[in-house]
Scaffold this motif. Structure first.
Motif, PDB file in Angstrom:
ATOM      1  N   UNK A 186       0.856  -1.181   0.000  1.00  0.00           N
ATOM      2  CA  UNK A 186       0.000   0.000   0.000  1.00  0.00           C
ATOM      3  C   UNK A 186       0.897   1.236   0.000  1.00  0.00           C
ATOM      4  N   UNK A 187       0.554   2.190  -0.852  1.00  0.00           N
ATOM      5  CA  UNK A 187       1.345   3.419  -0.948  1.00  0.00           C
ATOM      6  C   UNK A 187       1.349   4.150   0.390  1.00  0.00           C
ATOM      7  N   UNK A 188       2.544   4.596   0.787  1.00  0.00           N
ATOM      8  CA  UNK A 188       2.722   5.226   2.093  1.00  0.00           C
ATOM      9  C   UNK A 188       1.811   6.428   2.293  1.00  0.00           C
ATOM     10  N   UNK A 189       1.685   7.270   1.246  1.00  0.00           N
ATOM     11  CA  UNK A 189       0.894   8.468   1.488  1.00  0.00           C
ATOM     12  C   UNK A 189      -0.619   8.274   1.366  1.00  0.00           C
ATOM     13  N   UNK A 195      -6.916   6.436  10.846  1.00  0.00           N
ATOM     14  CA  UNK A 195      -8.072   6.350   9.943  1.00  0.00           C
ATOM     15  C   UNK A 195      -8.947   5.149  10.311  1.00  0.00           C
ATOM     16  N   UNK A 196     -10.251   5.340  10.201  1.00  0.00           N
ATOM     17  CA  UNK A 196     -11.184   4.226  10.449  1.00  0.00           C
ATOM     18  C   UNK A 196     -11.563   3.629   9.085  1.00  0.00           C
ATOM     19  N   UNK A 197     -11.169   2.383   8.887  1.00  0.00           N
ATOM     20  CA  UNK A 197     -11.192   1.790   7.549  1.00  0.00           C
ATOM     21  C   UNK A 197     -12.241   0.692   7.408  1.00  0.00           C
ATOM     22  N   UNK A 198     -12.989   0.762   6.329  1.00  0.00           N
ATOM     23  CA  UNK A 198     -13.939  -0.296   5.978  1.00  0.00           C
ATOM     24  C   UNK A 198     -13.327  -1.115   4.842  1.00  0.00           C
ATOM     25  N   UNK A 215      -3.796  -6.826   8.572  1.00  0.00           N
ATOM     26  CA  UNK A 215      -2.417  -6.657   9.023  1.00  0.00           C
ATOM     27  C   UNK A 215      -1.783  -5.391   8.449  1.00  0.00           C
ATOM     28  N   UNK A 216      -2.148  -5.099   7.215  1.00  0.00           N
ATOM     29  CA  UNK A 216      -1.641  -3.882   6.584  1.00  0.00           C
ATOM     30  C   UNK A 216      -2.128  -2.647   7.367  1.00  0.00           C
ATOM     31  N   UNK A 217      -3.377  -2.680   7.804  1.00  0.00           N
ATOM     32  CA  UNK A 217      -3.920  -1.560   8.598  1.00  0.00           C
ATOM     33  C   UNK A 217      -3.086  -1.309   9.842  1.00  0.00           C
ATOM     34  N   UNK A 220      -0.114   0.740   9.408  1.00  0.00           N
ATOM     35  CA  UNK A 220      -0.413   2.169   9.220  1.00  0.00           C
ATOM     36  C   UNK A 220      -1.046   2.781  10.475  1.00  0.00           C
ATOM     37  N   UNK A 221      -1.107   2.002  11.571  1.00  0.00           N
ATOM     38  CA  UNK A 221      -1.794   2.456  12.792  1.00  0.00           C
ATOM     39  C   UNK A 221      -3.203   2.924  12.479  1.00  0.00           C
TER      40      UNK A 221
END
Lengths: 272, 272
Positions: A186-189, A195-198, A215-217, A220-221
């Motif tokens: 996933x691109x860093x920026x 962020x709350x991710x769906x 795990x990727x989330x 990115x915290x």
């Protein structure tokens, strides 16, 4: 401008901007009408949106107030759509090796995709969501449809980094379909801390890919706010590693040898 | 139901179904209103759609007649949108190695994507298009947005076959960004012979990838109906192999060393 004309223009303006806060003074100025007339208009629009089963207008009072269109599909419309989808998917000609189903035709139909987006946006309407995430390729149209009705951006994880995306963060995960260790980047920026991710995807068996996104989330915290999949199916060899999710349909019996298949509504309808 | 209420419901119904033929008797029955009243309503809707710069209602007369909503962005709205896009893209922080631009944030915004979709659908409104085609990954949301306003399906070529897609046809092509021979595959059942195809992609330099899609069309005996790219840029080493296309923006100077970049409106605006 007559009320009838104003109502057409306002209906378009509101439908085009789900979950955007629109102030009364804005409409009042745009259409050169008294606030009291605009208020009445919004009452008519709200009533008809509910009558048509497409959602409602939320009123935010106060100086910074206004209205927001919250897309919410009616249970009746949602059930009918899901049942039709199940019927289409039960065609034995869709059976592919490994218990997979050919769905590219349905996933290629923008109207179907838009309706699935409305379903998820309705089911997730009370969750606090900042961004929708998916992994390339098939989940992408679904993710955009959901994000469009939730009025949030989309981020797309990929299986390989690409030159035109800048620096990336990568993780490894075990894919259910190949039982191999795969990489997801996933691109860093693209995702900010907290962020709350769906997470949205087209298909889930054991859930390895969705677990990879989870795990990727963490890298990115970011926080998981919900998981939605179009179709879920049992994995014969592996237990599911994801539990709290919504599915539109459930493939319960895909028997390639016998050429038979059974598709039922998933658990999403319970949240409508 | 009052006229004011009916107009809200009809406006939603029509906007939700671009390029679908809707008959007067259908509306007449759905809203329990005389055909003459429905006719007047459609007149008001048509007038306001043009006033708002979002398109018009096409009337098809005769027994099998009715109305169709043709999305067509006004030149004023289109120009403003394209100019804003150019400004956003001219941020030097977007420069990536090789003269590429970071655009994932813009491509991740559903409203921007929807507006780009409207632009292409407006520019291609008089072409006879059966299907929109793109190649994974970044063109996908654009392709869906265009297809959604043209009311046609999307097919997605991939760089690698996937188990859940069934048999595929593959071709080789030379990619501009890597100068390597790459493979592109398309599922056999996804495109029928004689289809008129509009190719949509996010970025074009020499045009190798788009040329690959064109070659894939030949394998399916399908016809090219149009090509649209979000951004075009000069390739320093190679001449362009694609000529008849529409671009939303044109990157004329991307100088990573100097940190400068110039973005201009592309040729699409001439077709609005």
């Amino acid at each position: 401008m007559k009320r009838s004309e104003r109502l057409v223009a306002m209906t378009h303006y509101i439908l085009d901007r789900p979950r955007n806060l629109i102030s009364l003074p804005f409409f009042s100025e745009k259409f050169d009408a008294a606030k009291s007339s605009i208020s009445e208009d919004l009452g008519i629009i709200n009533k008809m949106f509910q009558h048509e089963g497409i959602g409602y207008l939320e009123t935010i009072s106060g100086a910074a107030g206004g209205v927001k269109y919250i897309p919410a599909f009616s249970l009746e419309g949602s059930s009918r759509f899901v049942e039709e989808l199940c019927e289409k998917l039960e065609d034995p000609a869709r059976l592919l090796p490994g218990g997979y189903l050919f769905m590219s035709d349905l996933l290629g139909d923008p109207e179907t995709i838009r309706n699935i987006g409305k379903l998820f946006a309705s089911a997730f309407r009370n969750k606090d969501i900042d961004v929708v995430m998916t992994v390339a390729t098939k989940g992408i149209p679904l993710a955009y449809a959901v994000a469009s009705f939730l009025n949030v951006p989309v981020v797309i994880a990929r299986r390989d980094p690409k030159i035109s995306e800048g620096s990336t963060v990568s993780i490894n995960y075990v894919s259910g379909s190949t039982r191999k260790i795969q990489t997801m980047v996933l691109t860093k920026r693209s995702l900010s801390q907290g962020s709350r991710v769906c997470i949205i995807d087209d298909f889930m068996k054991a859930g390895g890919t969705i677990n990879g996104m989870r795990n990727l989330l963490m890298e990115f915290d970011a926080e998981l706010a919900g998981i939605g999949v179009l179709a879920e199916a049992e994995d014969e060899e592996e237990d599911r590693v994801v539990d709290d999710y919504l599915s539109v349909v459930q493939i319960v019996n895909a028997d390639e040898r016998r050429g038979s298949i059974e598709v039922r509504p998933g658990n999403l309808l319970n949240k409508i």
